[in-house]
Write a protein that holds these residues in place. Structure first.
Motif, PDB file in Angstrom:
ATOM      1  N   THR A 265       0.805  -1.223   0.000  1.00  0.00           N
ATOM      2  CA  THR A 265       0.000   0.000   0.000  1.00  0.00           C
ATOM      3  C   THR A 265       0.836   1.270   0.000  1.00  0.00           C
ATOM      4  O   THR A 265       0.288   2.352  -0.157  1.00  0.00           O
ATOM      5  CB  THR A 265      -0.935   0.024   1.220  1.00  0.00           C
ATOM      6  N   LEU A 266       2.141   1.177   0.212  1.00  0.00           N
ATOM      7  CA  LEU A 266       2.976   2.375   0.203  1.00  0.00           C
ATOM      8  C   LEU A 266       3.793   2.392  -1.085  1.00  0.00           C
ATOM      9  O   LEU A 266       4.217   1.342  -1.584  1.00  0.00           O
ATOM     10  CB  LEU A 266       3.941   2.380   1.396  1.00  0.00           C
ATOM     11  N   THR A 267       4.043   3.604  -1.603  1.00  0.00           N
ATOM     12  CA  THR A 267       4.960   3.723  -2.741  1.00  0.00           C
ATOM     13  C   THR A 267       6.376   3.913  -2.209  1.00  0.00           C
ATOM     14  O   THR A 267       6.569   4.148  -1.006  1.00  0.00           O
ATOM     15  CB  THR A 267       4.589   4.934  -3.608  1.00  0.00           C
ATOM     16  N   ASP A 268       7.351   3.803  -3.098  1.00  0.00           N
ATOM     17  CA  ASP A 268       8.749   4.017  -2.702  1.00  0.00           C
ATOM     18  C   ASP A 268       8.912   5.362  -2.020  1.00  0.00           C
ATOM     19  O   ASP A 268       9.553   5.486  -0.982  1.00  0.00           O
ATOM     20  CB  ASP A 268       9.672   3.964  -3.936  1.00  0.00           C
ATOM     21  N   GLN A 269       8.325   6.387  -2.676  1.00  0.00           N
ATOM     22  CA  GLN A 269       8.503   7.742  -2.158  1.00  0.00           C
ATOM     23  C   GLN A 269       7.895   7.891  -0.768  1.00  0.00           C
ATOM     24  O   GLN A 269       8.497   8.447   0.139  1.00  0.00           O
ATOM     25  CB  GLN A 269       7.857   8.749  -3.128  1.00  0.00           C
ATOM     26  N   GLU A 270       6.690   7.337  -0.605  1.00  0.00           N
ATOM     27  CA  GLU A 270       6.022   7.449   0.696  1.00  0.00           C
ATOM     28  C   GLU A 270       6.838   6.773   1.796  1.00  0.00           C
ATOM     29  O   GLU A 270       7.040   7.331   2.878  1.00  0.00           O
ATOM     30  CB  GLU A 270       4.630   6.812   0.633  1.00  0.00           C
ATOM     31  N   LEU A 271       7.307   5.585   1.488  1.00  0.00           N
ATOM     32  CA  LEU A 271       8.101   4.847   2.462  1.00  0.00           C
ATOM     33  C   LEU A 271       9.352   5.646   2.823  1.00  0.00           C
ATOM     34  O   LEU A 271       9.711   5.770   4.004  1.00  0.00           O
ATOM     35  CB  LEU A 271       8.467   3.476   1.893  1.00  0.00           C
ATOM     36  N   ALA A 272      10.021   6.203   1.783  1.00  0.00           N
ATOM     37  CA  ALA A 272      11.236   6.987   2.015  1.00  0.00           C
ATOM     38  C   ALA A 272      10.938   8.189   2.895  1.00  0.00           C
ATOM     39  O   ALA A 272      11.704   8.510   3.810  1.00  0.00           O
ATOM     40  CB  ALA A 272      11.831   7.430   0.676  1.00  0.00           C
ATOM     41  N   ASP A 273       9.787   8.831   2.645  1.00  0.00           N
ATOM     42  CA  ASP A 273       9.427  10.002   3.447  1.00  0.00           C
ATOM     43  C   ASP A 273       9.233   9.620   4.912  1.00  0.00           C
ATOM     44  O   ASP A 273       9.706  10.299   5.822  1.00  0.00           O
ATOM     45  CB  ASP A 273       8.126  10.624   2.918  1.00  0.00           C
ATOM     46  N   ILE A 274       8.519   8.531   5.127  1.00  0.00           N
ATOM     47  CA  ILE A 274       8.246   8.115   6.512  1.00  0.00           C
ATOM     48  C   ILE A 274       9.553   7.776   7.226  1.00  0.00           C
ATOM     49  O   ILE A 274       9.788   8.183   8.368  1.00  0.00           O
ATOM     50  CB  ILE A 274       7.277   6.904   6.535  1.00  0.00           C
ATOM     51  N   ILE A 275      10.427   7.035   6.519  1.00  0.00           N
ATOM     52  CA  ILE A 275      11.703   6.672   7.148  1.00  0.00           C
ATOM     53  C   ILE A 275      12.510   7.934   7.451  1.00  0.00           C
ATOM     54  O   ILE A 275      13.091   8.075   8.540  1.00  0.00           O
ATOM     55  CB  ILE A 275      12.487   5.702   6.238  1.00  0.00           C
ATOM     56  N   ALA A 276      12.525   8.865   6.504  1.00  0.00           N
ATOM     57  CA  ALA A 276      13.272  10.112   6.720  1.00  0.00           C
ATOM     58  C   ALA A 276      12.745  10.840   7.945  1.00  0.00           C
ATOM     59  O   ALA A 276      13.512  11.376   8.758  1.00  0.00           O
ATOM     60  CB  ALA A 276      13.161  11.001   5.485  1.00  0.00           C
ATOM     61  N   TYR A 277      11.396  10.841   8.089  1.00  0.00           N
ATOM     62  CA  TYR A 277      10.798  11.491   9.263  1.00  0.00           C
ATOM     63  C   TYR A 277      11.242  10.786  10.540  1.00  0.00           C
ATOM     64  O   TYR A 277      11.690  11.416  11.505  1.00  0.00           O
ATOM     65  CB  TYR A 277       9.282  11.485   9.133  1.00  0.00           C
ATOM     66  N   LEU A 278      11.142   9.450  10.553  1.00  0.00           N
ATOM     67  CA  LEU A 278      11.470   8.712  11.774  1.00  0.00           C
ATOM     68  C   LEU A 278      12.944   8.875  12.150  1.00  0.00           C
ATOM     69  O   LEU A 278      13.295   8.905  13.332  1.00  0.00           O
ATOM     70  CB  LEU A 278      11.131   7.222  11.603  1.00  0.00           C
ATOM     71  N   LEU A 279      13.803   9.003  11.116  1.00  0.00           N
ATOM     72  CA  LEU A 279      15.228   9.133  11.405  1.00  0.00           C
ATOM     73  C   LEU A 279      15.573  10.476  12.054  1.00  0.00           C
ATOM     74  O   LEU A 279      16.644  10.624  12.643  1.00  0.00           O
ATOM     75  CB  LEU A 279      16.044   8.957  10.114  1.00  0.00           C
ATOM     76  N   THR A 280      14.652  11.443  11.946  1.00  0.00           N
ATOM     77  CA  THR A 280      14.939  12.727  12.605  1.00  0.00           C
ATOM     78  C   THR A 280      14.680  12.641  14.103  1.00  0.00           C
ATOM     79  O   THR A 280      15.046  13.547  14.851  1.00  0.00           O
ATOM     80  CB  THR A 280      14.039  13.844  12.047  1.00  0.00           C
ATOM     81  N   LEU A 281      14.048  11.576  14.554  1.00  0.00           N
ATOM     82  CA  LEU A 281      13.635  11.505  15.967  1.00  0.00           C
ATOM     83  C   LEU A 281      14.701  10.782  16.782  1.00  0.00           C
ATOM     84  O   LEU A 281      14.661   9.559  16.915  1.00  0.00           O
ATOM     85  CB  LEU A 281      12.296  10.782  16.078  1.00  0.00           C
ATOM     86  N   LYS A 282      15.658  11.548  17.279  1.00  0.00           N
ATOM     87  CA  LYS A 282      16.771  10.928  18.018  1.00  0.00           C
ATOM     88  C   LYS A 282      16.366  10.680  19.465  1.00  0.00           C
ATOM     89  O   LYS A 282      15.614  11.434  20.029  1.00  0.00           O
ATOM     90  CB  LYS A 282      17.999  11.855  17.976  1.00  0.00           C
TER      91      LYS A 282
END
Lengths: 282, 533
Positions: A265-282
């Motif tokens: 249900t997720l596209t490459d871009q969507e998945l990348a965006d979510i991961i990028a967001y989560l990686l900002t949460l140190k």
């Protein structure tokens, strides 16, 4: 004026006053009764919201968004316009909701879209069918669900607009550049926080006084000797946790709880965006 | 033919016919006499036709022909007995109307009240009157007893009347108590659960008594039906019987007592004779009673319509959820207070039974022949002391006393009680600006600078929230349960649906016992049209 006359006169005065009050009250009755009914309706929605929060949001989402591929959305245009014809229901939508919530559903009416989990796909909620809710509570729930009618978005159309091919389950795949801001929006829109709640101010991936944010946690897990997955970096670990949630289960949680279909249900871009967001949460 | 129809003759014949009818209807008074009665003039015929009414009319034969003058002094009786009876009649009439719309089944009862209030013209008024009348009846019956005690009117030939009076007080309390359950809301359900729970403490047959009252281990369909039948059949029947006996004694045997000074005081024979002057029932007492009735009805109706008394109706009864501040009806708070003092059986059953026995026995224990306040200091002293004890016990019976609620729960409960309104629910819907507000050391002057109409009500609720939380965080002198070490508190408002917002109170603190971080959370949903009555 004798005492008797005085008392009779005063008595007549009081009777007249009482009658005047009653007439005035009577003239206001239609308005008062109409208002009372509105208040009752409002209270029914409030109580229904509370019940929904306790009993229904686990599957159907806190805002009735459902979970794609598992549980149908209720806050959905389709539900208010087409659902009754789809199942051939002859009564009102309220009847339909009350009936479905009361007796549950043994098998899905759309097994290809919403297979549900386990049998029955929807449990019976009414006390008389072995559930926990009284009839009046189910009526209140229906009032709450019906209150979505005017604002329900068209989720089928939204799904059809998927911006690209699904991403699949290969965690070594090269993802495009992610945007953390869009990722945060997606995390909300996809209903991740339906299940991932626990932190004091929001979703579970945020930092709390007890533990760091999800990015740091991901790093820590990679160094854990008990880790059984294949990820090499924090980004890969998050990727894996989303598309293949059962490869590694964090201690204290159960396997099979998180839907394993996000690769579809997720596209490459969507998945990348979510991961990028989560990686900002140190 | 026509000539024989004398107009004069016809007029007098007609007059006589009407006169005759009136005599039959009024059981002895003709038109002239009726007019005299209404004007307060003395009777014209001899023997006094007004006394004849008392033998020929059923309703009037119950009433005495006259009272002694001094017994009608207002400050002697305050008409408390009359008003007790007045409220009983009000309850009977409004009660019968309510019975038309009520259905004593758990799944229907609450709905039938909602239907009564939203779909029956004057339905809410009738329910308000019934509820208000019930509360007033308890107060008046109790005051009637206090008055009888103070004027010493329970002595000698009146001791049996006192006995029936004590029983009537009990019947009144139970009538009110079982009526309490019928709306089947949370208030009713838990108050009656507490009340019937006391029966369980009775020695030997406690369990059986409880089962008999509730019709099962918990109050359900059986319990509701029993309460209903007690309320509308058995207790009213007992009340009618006891009232008849009580009143028969008063009207036929000993009359209303005179103020003590005319019986035993230092007054001239002239005054004593004057005090015993007869005041006829018709017209003086009758017109007075009609007057009092009109005042009573006006007071009741005005309390509802002008002063806005509204019979409480909380959420529907939920046997699974005990509300935080559960309490018995106010006239049983003293009993709840007693229960907090000690053993359930001793305090909840044995002691109250002794109190009732003592009340009944008062005329037989108190052998002092005098009635005047000054000649029986011991009795009066004990009476005043008992009243004080009753007040203190009642206070102790409320949740204000002796119940410890953890700080977080208490704070949120005070701002947004589970039942009833509270400050948060009084905030206008438009002021509930969505956002996350964290409690800080200083309280913001305005929570929502972006709203052009501002949000003073929300700000004041948040200020109170901050004040309470900060105190619990900083004030180390508070008991442990009222503290929130390292506390953090949030108020979160979210737009949830059309005209519906979700308010979340979230409080985190270090539990002093386990040293773990604890969270308390409550969600409250508020709809634009909820209304706050």
């Amino acid at each position: 004026m004798s005492r008797v006359q005085l008392e009779i006169s005063l008595g007549i005065l009081f009777v007249a006053l009482t009658s005047a009050l009653l007439i005035w009250y009577g003239l206001n009755e239609p308005k008062r009764m109409a208002e009372y009914e509105l208040h009752q309706r409002a209270k029914a929605i409030e109580v229904g919201a509370e019940l929904y929060d306790i009993n229904c949001k686990g599957c159907h989402g806190p805002q009735g968004e459902g979970v794609v591929g598992l549980w149908p959305p209720l806050n959905d245009r389709h539900f208010f316009t087409n659902r009754l014809t789809e199942v051939g229901w002859s009564g009102t939508l309220e009847d339909y909701i009350i009936s479905t919530v009361s007796s549950g559903r043994l098998v899905s009416t759309r097994p290809d879209l919403y297979p549900g989990q386990g049998r029955p796909v929807m449990p019976a909620w009414a006390e008389r069918y072995g559930g926990p809710l009284r009839d009046d509570q189910i009526r209140n729930l229906a009032a709450f669900i019906l209150n979505w009618k005017d604002t329900a978005p068209d989720r089928t159309a939204q799904m059809a607009e998927m911006a690209g091919p699904p991403t699949g389950t290969d965690i070594n795949k090269q993802l495009p550049e992610g945007d953390p801001v869009r990722g945060q929006g997606l995390a909300a829109a996809k209903g991740c926080a339906v299940c991932h709640i626990s932190a004091p101010t929001g979703p579970a991936w945020l930092a709390t006084p007890d533990q760091p944010g999800i990015a740091t946690r991901a790093e820590e897990i990679l160094t854990d000797p008990n880790y059984t997955g294949n990820a090499k970096t924090a980004a890969q670990y998050l990727h894996e946790s989303i598309v293949l949630p059962n490869v590694y289960i964090v201690p204290g949680f159960q396997a099979g709880v998180m839907p394993a279909n996000y690769g579809d249900t997720l596209t490459d871009q969507e998945l990348a965006d979510i991961i990028a967001y989560l990686l900002t949460l140190k | 033919m026509l000539k024989s129809l004398d107009l004069q003759d016809l007029k007098s014949k007609l007059y006589q016919a009407i006169d005759n009818r009136v005599r039959i209807i009024t059981a002895g008074l003709n038109i002239r006499e009726l007019r005299n009665v209404l004007r307060g003039d003395p009777p014209e015929e001899k023997p006094n036709p007004r006394y004849k009414v008392h033998t020929t009319s059923f309703l009037f034969h119950i009433r005495p022909r006259y009272y002694e003058k001094a017994s009608t002094i207002f400050t002697h009786t305050f008409r408390l007995g009359f008003f007790s009876m007045f409220f009983f009649v009000v309850e009977a009439i409004t009660g019968i109307i309510l019975m038309i719309y009520y259905s004593p089944v758990p799944s229907e009862a609450y709905q039938s009240i909602l239907n009564l209030e939203s779909n029956v013209p004057f339905g809410k008024l009738i329910r308000d009157l019934h509820r208000l009348g019930a509360e007033a009846m308890v107060i008046f019956v109790f005051l009637h007893m206090v008055r009888t005690f103070i004027t010493g009117s329970y002595k000698k030939e009146r001791s049996f009347t006192w006995f029936t009076g004590v029983l009537l007080l009990g019947v009144t309390l139970f009538l009110s108590f079982f009526g309490y359950l019928l709306p089947w809301d949370q208030l009713a359900y838990w108050a009656v659960t507490i009340g019937t729970g006391m029966a369980e403490a009775a020695p030997l047959f406690g369990r059986e008594a409880n089962l008999l009252l509730r019709g099962g281990p918990d109050i359900g369909a059986n319990g509701l039906l029993r309460a209903y039948l007690l309320h509308v059949v058995l207790l009213p029947a007992v009340a009618v019987l006891l009232i008849s006996i009580h009143y028969y004694k008063v009207s036929r045997e000993h009359g209303i007592s005179l103020p003590a000074k005319y019986e035993e005081g230092d007054v001239s024979p002239e005054e004593k004779k004057n005090a015993r002057q007869r005041i006829d029932f018709i017209p003086d007492l009758l017109s007075h009673e009609v007057f009092l009735t009109s005042v009573g009805i006006f007071a009741l109706v005005a309390s509802v319509i002008v002063f806005g008394y509204s019979a409480p109706l909380e959420n529907i009864a939920n046997p699974q959820v005990t509300p935080l501040d559960t309490k018995a009806p106010w006239y049983f708070w003293w009993l709840q207070g007693l229960l907090k003092l000690g053993d359930k059986t001793l305090m909840g059953v044995i002691l109250p039974t002794l109190v009732v026995a003592l009340l009944i026995a008062i005329p037989y224990i108190d052998r002092n022949p005098y009635r005047s306040l000054y000649k029986r200091p011991v009795a009066v002293g004990i009476g005043i002391l008992s009243l004080l004890v009753l007040v203190v016990l009642s206070y102790m019976g409320t949740p204000l006393y002796g119940i410890e609620t953890p700080a977080a729960t208490r704070i949120v409960q005070d701002l947004a009680p589970e039942e009833g309104v509270g400050p948060l629910r009084q905030v206008p819907f438009d002021q509930l600006q969505p956002g996350t507000y964290e409690v800080k050391e200083t309280v913001p002057r305005d929570l929502c600078p972006n709203l052009d109409f501002g949000c003073p009500a929300l700000t004041s609720v948040f200020a109170e929230y901050s004040r309470r939380v900060n105190r619990a965080i900083n004030d180390t002198s508070l008991p442990k349960i009222q503290r929130l070490p390292n506390g953090q508190a949030f108020l979160i408002i979210e737009d949830w649906q059309t005209d519906l917002r979700k308010v979340t109170f979230r409080i985190l603190w270090d539990d002093p016992d386990t040293q773990q971080r604890k969270t308390y959370e409550r969600h409250i949903f508020l709809h634009r049209l909820r209304g706050n009555e």
